[in-house]
Enzyme design. Structure first.
Site, PDB file in Angstrom:
ATOM      1  N   ARG A  20       0.835  -1.206   0.000  1.00 55.30           N
ATOM      2  CA  ARG A  20       0.000   0.000   0.000  1.00 55.30           C
ATOM      3  C   ARG A  20       0.867   1.252   0.000  1.00 55.30           C
ATOM      4  NH1 ARG A  20      -5.614   1.407   1.074  1.00 55.30           N
ATOM      5  NH2 ARG A  20      -6.126  -0.802   1.149  1.00 55.30           N
ATOM      6  N   GLU A  31      -9.439   6.294   7.154  1.00 55.12           N
ATOM      7  CA  GLU A  31      -8.004   6.496   7.006  1.00 55.12           C
ATOM      8  C   GLU A  31      -7.595   7.741   6.216  1.00 55.12           C
ATOM      9  OE1 GLU A  31      -6.303   1.978   7.029  1.00 55.12           O
ATOM     10  OE2 GLU A  31      -7.460   2.601   5.283  1.00 55.12           O
TER      11      GLU A  31
END
Length: 779
Positions: A316, A719
C-alpha cells in the site's frame, strides 16, 4: 451538499453508544462481570533483543502467591507458530528471543496484581546474539522479512540523466504507537465439549477464532469470539490482539477455569507493533516548471522481527507513492526490512501515509530548488481527467476531482493572501517564523488482499416491529454500528430507534474480514442493506398479495406501510400480521466488492474500488530558539461522497487529522542501544492533547457523489484524513526554510518534527544562529 432525499441516511444521527460513553456505562471487555473462579493472566517477557535462551527457571513463578498455572510453548497442544499471513510467530519464544518484550511464558493467578508480580520472578539465562536495531543497518545487510518488491516503467537511468534538473535526497519518518484508550484484553470462558468462548477487544474476531482454534488443536466451530466495542483500535487490534486472545484461551483450556488477560500499558507498548517507520532515498529529474520526468525511490520499511501484515502495508505504501500525481517514468523499490524490534503492524492508513509522504517530500524539494510555490508544482504534476491518468500499478483513475477540490480549498483557505501575509511576518520577525502548506491526498479504498473485500450480515425483525442486525464489522468508536443502523432503518422505512446492532459474534456471522482499510461501512453497510432488501422484498410481496396492490406501489416509510397513497398499517402491526401469515422475518445478507483484482507478483491491477480525495491547508509558527511549534490554523476539504452521517464523518476527519499531526510532530518512538523501547508509557510518549488542536480547525465536505455503487454513494472516512496532516509537517519545514532565508537550500527535516528535529533543521539552514549541539539523529 445536495438536499437530502432520505429519512435517516444523510442526517447527523447521534452515535448509538454516545450516552453510554459519556455516562461511563458502555461495557468494554474488561467491564464484563467476571464468572466465579476467574483467573487473571500475565506474560513473562524477554529482556534481550536477540539472544538464545540458555535456561529458563520458572520455579519461583510457580511457587508465587496465588499462582494456579504457568504455561510455555511446550504446553500449546496445537500449532505453536501463528500469524495473520505467514505462521512465523511462536506463541511463546522457541529457544531464542527476537525482541525486548517477546513473550516467554504466561502465568495465571487469582488476581491481576499477583499474576504480574509472579511473572517477574523468572530466572532466564541468555546467550546474546547480534541484534539489528535500525533500518539502514538492516537494509545494508539485506535482512528482510519478505522479499523486496519493485514496480517500474520506462528507461529510468536515461531519463534521469537527461534532466534538465536533477537531484537526490533522503529522509526518515518515524513510526507511531496506536495508543488506544482501552488496552489489549481478552476474557476466555471454557464450556462443555471443549467449547471456548472468548470476549476480546479486537478488530478481527474471525482471525482470533481461527488462531485460538489452531493453538488449541480444535475445529473453529468450538470457538466463539465476541466483541461488543473497543476503546479504540487504529489497526493495533487487527492482527496483534492474537497473543492475548490465544493465551487467555490456552490458560482457560489448561486450568478449566475462566481466564482474563489484560495488558498493562507498559507491557502493551513493549509487546505490540506500531506504524512502520521508514527511510526513503530518491533520485528525481524534472523540468523548469517542476514537472517530474523520472523518479527513482528506494523505500526501506522497518517490519520488525516477523512478517505480520508488513507485506500488505508495504504494497500500500507503493500504491500511494504517486498520491495525486502522474508519474510517466519511475522505479519504486520496496524493502521489507527485518529488525530485532516489535513486529510492526497495521495503523490507520496502512502504509498509505508513508507512500504519500515520500512523493510529497520530493515535490516540496523540487519547488524549493526551483524557487516556486509548492502548490504550483503540485498542480503541474496532477493526474489528468482523460489522459495522464494511469497509476504506476496500471489502474486508470476514473473519478479524479483533485483539480476542482484544490481550487476550492485554495479560495476558501485564502492561500495566496495568507502566503503574502506570512512572507511579511517572517521579514519582520527574527525569532518566530511562520510556515504554510497545502497538501492534496488521493487515497485508495479496498483491501489490497482481494479476498478480504466481502462481508455478511444477519437481520431479524421481531413481531413488535423492532429490528436486530448483526454484521461482521467491529465498533471501535468510529460510528460503524450507527451507520449500519441508519442503512437498515432507511431500507425498512422505520425510525432508527427501532433498530439495534448487536455485538460482533463469530457464531452469528462467520468468516468475517477485519474492520480495517476504511472499508467497515462500505462492506458491512452493503451486507446489511442486502439483508434488509431481501426481507423487505418478501414483505412487499405479501402486502401486494394480501391487500391487492402492485408491488411497485408498496412503500415502507415513516414507520408505516403504504399502498400507493393509502396507509395499510403501521409497520409494527403489519409485521405481526405477516408473522401470523407465516412470512419469514429474518434474512442474511452478503456483499463482495466488484471490479477489483490485483496481482501480488507484479503489483499491478485494480486494487481499489474507488479513491477518496481531500486537501488540507495548514499554518504553523515555530520558535527558532527552542524548536517549539504550534498549529495556528487548519482548513480541510474532504470528499466523503454523500455522507451517511455528516456529524460522525466530521468527527472522523478531525480525529484523523490530529492523529496524523501527532505522528508527524510529537509521537517519537525511541529504542536504546540494547533494543529496549524507552518511550513505552504516557510519561515518555506524547500524543496530541486538546491544547495541541488549533483554535481554527475548519472542516468542510466537497460535494461529490461516489461514481461507484457504494452504500448510498458514500465514501470512506476512516483512514484518508490522516495523511492530510502532512500539511502540518510541510508547513513546519516551510517555516524552517524561512529561518534560513536561503533560496534553493533544503532543510533536512525528518519526522516527527519534534523540537529537537526543528532546531537541528534550523541550524542546518541558518548556522549563524549558533544553536546548541543536538543529539545524533535516528539511524
Amino acid at each position: 451538499m445536495t438536499q437530502n432525499k432520505y429519512q435517516t441516511v444523510g442526517t447527523s444521527v447521534k452515535h448509538e453508544s454516545a450516552h453510554l460513553h459519556v455516562t461511563g456505562r458502555a461495557q468494554y471487555t474488561d467491564d464484563i462481570p467476571e464468572v466465579q473462579g476467574t483467573l487473571h493472566a500475565a506474560f513473562g517477557l524477554s529482556e534481550r533483543a536477540h539472544a538464545r535462551i540458555v535456561s529458563m527457571d520458572l520455579t519461583a513463578v510457580r511457587a508465587a502467591p496465588g499462582v494456579v498455572a504457568v504455561i510455555t510453548l511446550d504446553d500449546v497442544p496445537g500449532e505453536k507458530y501463528v500469524g495473520p499471513v505467514i505462521a512465523d510467530e511462536p506463541v511463546f519464544a522457541d529457544g531464542k528471543v527476537d525482541y525486548v518484550g517477546q513473550p516467554l511464558f504466561a502465568v495465571a493467578a487469582t488476581s491481576h496484581d499477583l499474576a504480574r508480580r509472579a511473572a517477574r520472578l523468572a530466572k532466564v539465562e541468555y546467550e546474546n546474539l547480534e541484534p539489528l536495531l535500525d533500518i539502514k543497518s538492516a537494509a545494508d545487510k539485506q535482512a528482510y522479512v519478505l522479499p523486496p518488491a519493485r514496480i517500474s516503467k520506462g528507461n529510468v537511468p536515461e531519463t534521469l540523466a537527461q534532466g534538465p534538473h536533477r537531484h537526490q535526497g533522503s529522509f526518515y519518518c518515524g513510526g507511531q504507537e496506536q495508543f488506544y484508550l482501552e488496552g489489549q484484553v481478552a476474557y476466555a470462558l471454557p464450556g462443555e465439549n471443549a467449547e471456548m468462548q472468548v470476549f476480546c477487544s479486537t478488530q478481527h474476531p474471525s482471525e482470533m477464532q481461527f488462531i485460538i482454534a489452531h493453538a488449541l488443536h480444535q475445529p473453529a466451530h468450538t470457538v466463539k469470539v465476541q466483541c461488543r466495542r473497543m476503546g479504540g483500535g487504529f489497526g493495533g487490534k487487527e492482527s496483534q490482539s492474537w497473543p492475548f486472545a490465544a493465551v487467555a484461551a490456552l490458560l482457560a483450556h489448561h486450568t478449566g477455569r475462566p481466564v482474563k488477560l489484560r495488558a498493562d500499558r507498559d507491557d502493551d507498548f513493549m509487546m505490540t507493533g506500531k506504524r512502520h517507520d521508514f527511510r526513503v532515498e530518491y533520485d528525481v529529474a524534472y523540468d523548469d516548471d517542476g514537472l517530474i520526468k523520472a523518479i527513482k525511490f528506494e523505500q526501506q520499511l522497518r517490519c520488525g522481527y516477523s512478517a505480520d501484515l508488513s507485506g500488505a502495508v508495504a504494497d500500500r505504501q507503493v500504491f500511494h507513492t504517486d498520491n495525486t500525481y502522474f508519474l510517466e517514468t519511475f522505479d519504486i523499490l520496496s524493502l521489507r526490512v527485518k529488525t530485532n524490534t516489535q513486529s510492526n503492524t497495521a495503523f490507520r492508513g496502512f502504509g498509505g501515509p508513508q507512500g504519500i509522504m515520500a512523493i510529497e517530500y520530493v515535490i516540496e524539494d523540487i519547488a524549493r530548488r526551483l524557487g516556486k510555490d509548492p502548490l504550483d508544482v503540485r498542480r503541474r504534476n496532477f493526474y489528468g481527467k482523460t489522459e495522464r491518468n494511469v497509476t504506476p500499478y496500471q489502474m486508470t483513475v476514473e473519478d479524479n476531482v483533485i483539480h476542482e477540490l484544490v481550487d476550492q480549498l485554495e479560495q476558501t483557505a485564502e492561500y495566496r493572501r495568507r502566503r503574502e501575509d506570512i512572507t511579511r511576518f517572517n521579514a519582520q520577525n527574527q525569532v518566530l517564523k511562520k510556515g504554510l502548506a497545502l497538501v492534496p491526498v488521493k487515497f485508495g479504498i479496498s483491501f489490497t488482499a482481494t479476498h478480504l473485500n466481502q462481508a455478511g450480515a444477519l437481520l431479524h425483525i421481531y413481531t413488535d416491529g423492532s429490528v436486530l442486525i448483526n454484521h461482521g464489522g467491529t465498533e471501535m468508536g468510529q460510528g460503524l454500528n450507527t451507520k449500519v443502523a441508519q442503512v437498515v432503518a432507511e431500507e425498512l422505512g422505520i425510525g432508527i430507534e427501532h433498530v439495534r446492532v448487536s455485538a460482533t459474534d463469530t457464531s452469528k456471522v462467520s468468516n468475517t474480514s477485519a474492520t480495517a482499510a476504511s472499508s467497515g461501512t462500505d462492506l458491512n453497510g452493503k451486507a446489511a442493506q442486502d439483508a434488509a432488501r431481501k426481507i423487505k422484498a418478501v414483505l412487499v410481496a405479501y402486502a401486494a398479495d394480501h391487500y391487492g396492490c402492485d408491488t411497485a406501489d408498496v412503500v415502507f416509510r415513516s414507520n408505516q406501510v403504504h399502498c400507493g397513497e393509502r396507509v395499510i398499517l403501521p409497520f409494527a402491526k403489519f409485521v405481526q400480521e405477516a408473522y401470523n401469515a407465516r412470512v419469514p422475518l429474518w434474512s442474511s445478507g452478503f456483499y463482495r466488492t466488484p471490479k477489483i483484482h490485483y496481482d501480488f507478483k507484479t503489483l499491478t491491477g485494480r486494487p481499489f474500488y474507488y479513491f477518496v480525495y481531500g486537501a488540507a491547508c495548514a499554518e504553523v509558527i515555530i520558535d527558532t530558539l527552542t524548536g517549539e511549534n504550534r498549529l495556528v490554523r487548519a482548513d480541510v476539504l474532504y470528499d466523503a461522497g454523500r455522507p451517511i452521517n455528516p456529524a460522525v464523518d466530521i468527527g472522523q476527519i478531525e480525529g484523523g487529522f490530529i492523529q496524523g499531526m501527532g505522528w508527524l510532530t510529537t509521537e517519537e518512538l525511541w529504542w536504546n542501544k540494547d533494543g529496549r523501547l524507552m518511550t513505552h508509557a504516557p510519561s515518555t510518549y506524547k500524543i496530541p492533547s486538546i491544547s495541541d488542536c488549533p483554535e481554527a480547525l475548519n472542516v468542510a465536505f466537497f460535494s461529490n457523489g461516489n461514481v461507484e455503487n457504494s452504500v448510498y454513494q458514500s465514501k470512506a472516512v476512516g483512514e484518508p484524513p490522516l495523511p492530510l496532516a502532512l500539511s502540518v509537517f510541510f508547513a513546519i519545514r516551510d517555516a524552517v526554510h524561512a529561518a534560513g532565508n536561503q533560496p534553493g537550500t533544503l532543510a533536512p527535516l525528518d519526522a516527527p518534527a519534534t523540537a529537537e528535529q526543528i532546531l537541528r533543521a534550523v541550524h542546518a539552514v541558518a548556522p549563524r544562529l549558533k544553536l546548541p549541539e543536538l543529539a545524533t539523529e535516528h539511524g
